[in-house]
Design a protein around this motif. Structure first.
Motif, PDB file in Angstrom:
ATOM      1  N   LEU A  46       0.721  -1.367   0.126  1.00  0.00           N
ATOM      2  CA  LEU A  46       0.099  -0.080   0.009  1.00  0.00           C
ATOM      3  C   LEU A  46       0.973   1.375  -0.048  1.00  0.00           C
ATOM      4  CD1 LEU A  46      -2.671  -0.944   2.488  1.00  0.00           C
ATOM      5  CD2 LEU A  46      -2.870  -1.219   0.085  1.00  0.00           C
ATOM      6  N   VAL A  98     -13.997  -2.677   3.652  1.00  0.00           N
ATOM      7  CA  VAL A  98     -13.209  -1.534   2.986  1.00  0.00           C
ATOM      8  C   VAL A  98     -11.675  -1.894   3.243  1.00  0.00           C
ATOM      9  CG1 VAL A  98     -12.586   0.683   3.716  1.00  0.00           C
ATOM     10  CG2 VAL A  98     -14.868   0.165   3.744  1.00  0.00           C
ATOM     11  N   CYS A  99     -11.321  -2.610   4.254  1.00  0.00           N
ATOM     12  CA  CYS A  99      -9.795  -3.003   4.246  1.00  0.00           C
ATOM     13  C   CYS A  99      -9.388  -3.889   3.216  1.00  0.00           C
ATOM     14  CB  CYS A  99      -9.553  -3.682   5.471  1.00  0.00           C
ATOM     15  SG  CYS A  99      -9.661  -2.657   6.955  1.00  0.00           S
ATOM     16  N   ALA A 102      -8.991  -2.073  -0.125  1.00  0.00           N
ATOM     17  CA  ALA A 102      -7.926  -0.879   0.113  1.00  0.00           C
ATOM     18  C   ALA A 102      -6.699  -0.956  -0.888  1.00  0.00           C
ATOM     19  CB  ALA A 102      -7.344  -0.749   1.475  1.00  0.00           C
ATOM     20  N   ASP A 103      -6.433  -0.045  -1.804  1.00  0.00           N
ATOM     21  CA  ASP A 103      -5.172   0.084  -2.519  1.00  0.00           C
ATOM     22  C   ASP A 103      -4.242   1.098  -2.133  1.00  0.00           C
ATOM     23  OD1 ASP A 103      -6.642   2.170  -3.102  1.00  0.00           O
ATOM     24  OD2 ASP A 103      -6.939   1.811  -5.344  1.00  0.00           O
ATOM     25  N   ASP A 104      -4.454   1.912  -0.956  1.00  0.00           N
ATOM     26  CA  ASP A 104      -3.427   2.739  -0.554  1.00  0.00           C
ATOM     27  C   ASP A 104      -3.545   2.637   1.031  1.00  0.00           C
ATOM     28  OD1 ASP A 104      -5.572   4.802   0.315  1.00  0.00           O
ATOM     29  OD2 ASP A 104      -5.873   4.930  -1.678  1.00  0.00           O
ATOM     30  N   THR A 106      -4.213   5.095   3.244  1.00  0.00           N
ATOM     31  CA  THR A 106      -5.359   5.931   3.625  1.00  0.00           C
ATOM     32  C   THR A 106      -6.536   5.124   3.990  1.00  0.00           C
ATOM     33  OG1 THR A 106      -4.228   8.031   2.975  1.00  0.00           O
ATOM     34  CG2 THR A 106      -6.549   8.019   3.514  1.00  0.00           C
ATOM     35  N   THR A 107      -6.928   4.444   2.669  1.00  0.00           N
ATOM     36  CA  THR A 107      -8.145   3.592   2.838  1.00  0.00           C
ATOM     37  C   THR A 107      -8.067   2.667   3.660  1.00  0.00           C
ATOM     38  OG1 THR A 107      -8.495   4.136   0.304  1.00  0.00           O
ATOM     39  CG2 THR A 107      -9.794   2.266   1.569  1.00  0.00           C
ATOM     40  N   MET A 108      -6.724   1.837   4.020  1.00  0.00           N
ATOM     41  CA  MET A 108      -6.711   0.798   4.946  1.00  0.00           C
ATOM     42  C   MET A 108      -6.826   1.354   6.169  1.00  0.00           C
ATOM     43  SD  MET A 108      -5.969  -2.197   5.956  1.00  0.00           S
ATOM     44  CE  MET A 108      -5.368  -2.985   4.662  1.00  0.00           C
ATOM     45  N   ILE A 110      -8.775   4.004   7.178  1.00  0.00           N
ATOM     46  CA  ILE A 110     -10.161   4.470   7.221  1.00  0.00           C
ATOM     47  C   ILE A 110     -10.942   2.966   7.746  1.00  0.00           C
ATOM     48  CG2 ILE A 110     -12.274   5.209   6.191  1.00  0.00           C
ATOM     49  CD1 ILE A 110     -10.525   7.332   4.721  1.00  0.00           C
ATOM     50  N   GLY A 111     -10.660   1.880   6.998  1.00  0.00           N
ATOM     51  CA  GLY A 111     -11.157   0.759   7.143  1.00  0.00           C
ATOM     52  C   GLY A 111     -10.844   0.363   8.379  1.00  0.00           C
TER      53      GLY A 111
END
Length: 409
Positions: A46, A98-99, A102-104, A106-108, A110-111
């Motif tokens: 990520l 969401v996790c 995730a492809d970055d 930040t998204t990880m 947040i999840g």
């Protein structure tokens, strides 16, 4: 309500109740410890900037729990324990999805925050279920039984996580979370009745929230052990967050990491078993006092070892020292929480929320602060242990020495 009374008599047999509550509360540990072997892989995939950013996958989880607990505490007092648990598990599943996509980083993250918010439901409501049915030393004894089962998760989860990334993608660690959370939710829904009668429920209102919060936050026998718990767990969380860096990066144990982690986790499980045998005889305050002296001696010895070996003792010596020290940490976990919950009576839900939230608010920056100094040796871990274990003893000593203050009826 007095200290000795409870809202409901246990319906399940003790063995099934302990197993169910242990699995319910262990969703937190599973969500953390199964990730540990994959932190470097996830960080690389990520685009993490450094090892400290990968550590946020663990430490920020507790930040999300701080907010989740504040929501689910009043919610489970107003709507009942079962509804809080089922809603929390639903949100946990959303965060897990969401996790998985995730492809970055930040998204990880947040999840992970959504996961943590959701898992706060079963975490808080299960504590309230236990408090609904047990009090005092009996609650500390039940918590110790639960910790005995609970500790198997930190021992096994890293091995499972390591196996998953060896045969499949790291995203399938989250598939494991989906399966386990769904199974535990179904078990609870089918087998465990509601423990908070309708007539004892407290409809949410901001006025009541602030009144309850004031009682909890100004009660010496609640706030002392809560702050102590935050200090103890913050120092311990710094070790958990950095454990892969320590054993794989510093000591180069490779695939043995999961077994090293399990060995040290067993120390806490052993402590929980011992606590279940002695707490009814000695009382949770005496055991807590003894354990505090134990962690202070342990952290002082660890600092001396750092000085002698330039911050990186030989692995066998480090493991023996940590094993002994974590035994005393294990004695503290169940007892500090039981001491803090003891005066709360019908405020068990919001009480568990504020206790859990405040201890998380303390522990997360403590852990991040200690880990920020971690470079190529264990000096920050050892010094952090000594500082925050000392603070824990300082803030809880008045509670351990004084007579109990009135409880909330």
């Amino acid at each position: 309500m007095t200290q000795s009374t409870v809202n409901a008599k246990p319906v399940l047999g003790m063995a099934e109740f302990v197993m169910l509550m242990a699995f319910m509360t262990s969703l937190v540990a599973l969500s953390i410890d199964a990730m540990l072997p994959a932190l470097d892989v996830i960080g690389h995939h990520l685009g993490a900037k450094d090892i400290h950013e990968s550590h946020l996958i663990v430490s920020l989880f507790f930040g999300g729990m701080a907010f989740g607990q504040l929501f689910f505490g009043p919610y489970c007092d107003a709507r009942g324990r079962r509804e809080a648990i089922m809603l929390g598990l639903g949100i946990f599943v959303m965060g897990t999805l969401v996790c998985m996509i995730a492809d970055d980083m930040t998204t990880m993250l947040i999840g992970r925050l959504i996961q943590a918010f959701g898992v706060s439901g079963p975490r808080i409501a299960s504590m309230a279920v236990i408090r609904d049915q047990f009090a005092g030393e009996a609650m500390a004894r039940v918590m110790s039984f639960i910790m005995m089962v609970f500790i198997l998760v930190p021992m096994i989860a890293p091995m499972v996580g390591q196996w998953v990334i060896s045969v499949a993608s790291w995203t399938h660690i989250f598939t494991l979370f989906l399966v386990v959370s769904s199974g535990v939710g179904l078990w609870y829904f089918i087998r465990q009745p509601e423990t908070l009668p309708v007539e004892d429920r407290v409809p949410f209102s901001w006025a009541q929230f602030f009144r309850s919060s004031k009682f909890i936050l100004t009660h010496r026998d609640v706030i002392g052990p809560t702050v102590a718990m935050g200090c103890v767990f913050g120092a311990f969380l710094s070790y958990i967050s950095a454990s892969q860096t320590i054993f794989v990066g510093f000591y180069d144990v490779g695939d043995m990491f999961a077994y090293v982690f399990a060995f040290l986790a067993f120390s806490i499980g052993l402590a929980s078993y011992m606590n279940s045998r002695i707490v009814m005889r000695w009382g949770m305050k005496k055991v807590t006092s003894m354990a505090l002296y134990g962690v202070l001696v342990f952290s002082a010895v660890l600092v001396v070892e750092m000085v002698i070996f330039s911050g990186l003792p030989p692995l066998p010596l480090a493991l023996i020292t940590l094993f002994i020290g974590f035994f005393f940490v294990g004695l503290l976990f169940g007892n500090l929480n039981a001491i803090a919950m003891q005066p709360l009576g019908k405020l068990a839900g919001i009480g568990a929320a504020i206790i859990g939230s405040l201890s998380s608010i303390i522990s997360v920056p403590v852990a991040m602060g200690i880990d920020a100094f971690l470079t190529d040796n264990l000096y920050p871990i050892a010094i952090g242990f000594l500082i925050f274990f000392s603070l824990a003893k300082l803030v809880i000593t008045p509670t351990l020495k004084a007579e109990p203050e009135p409880t909330e009826s």
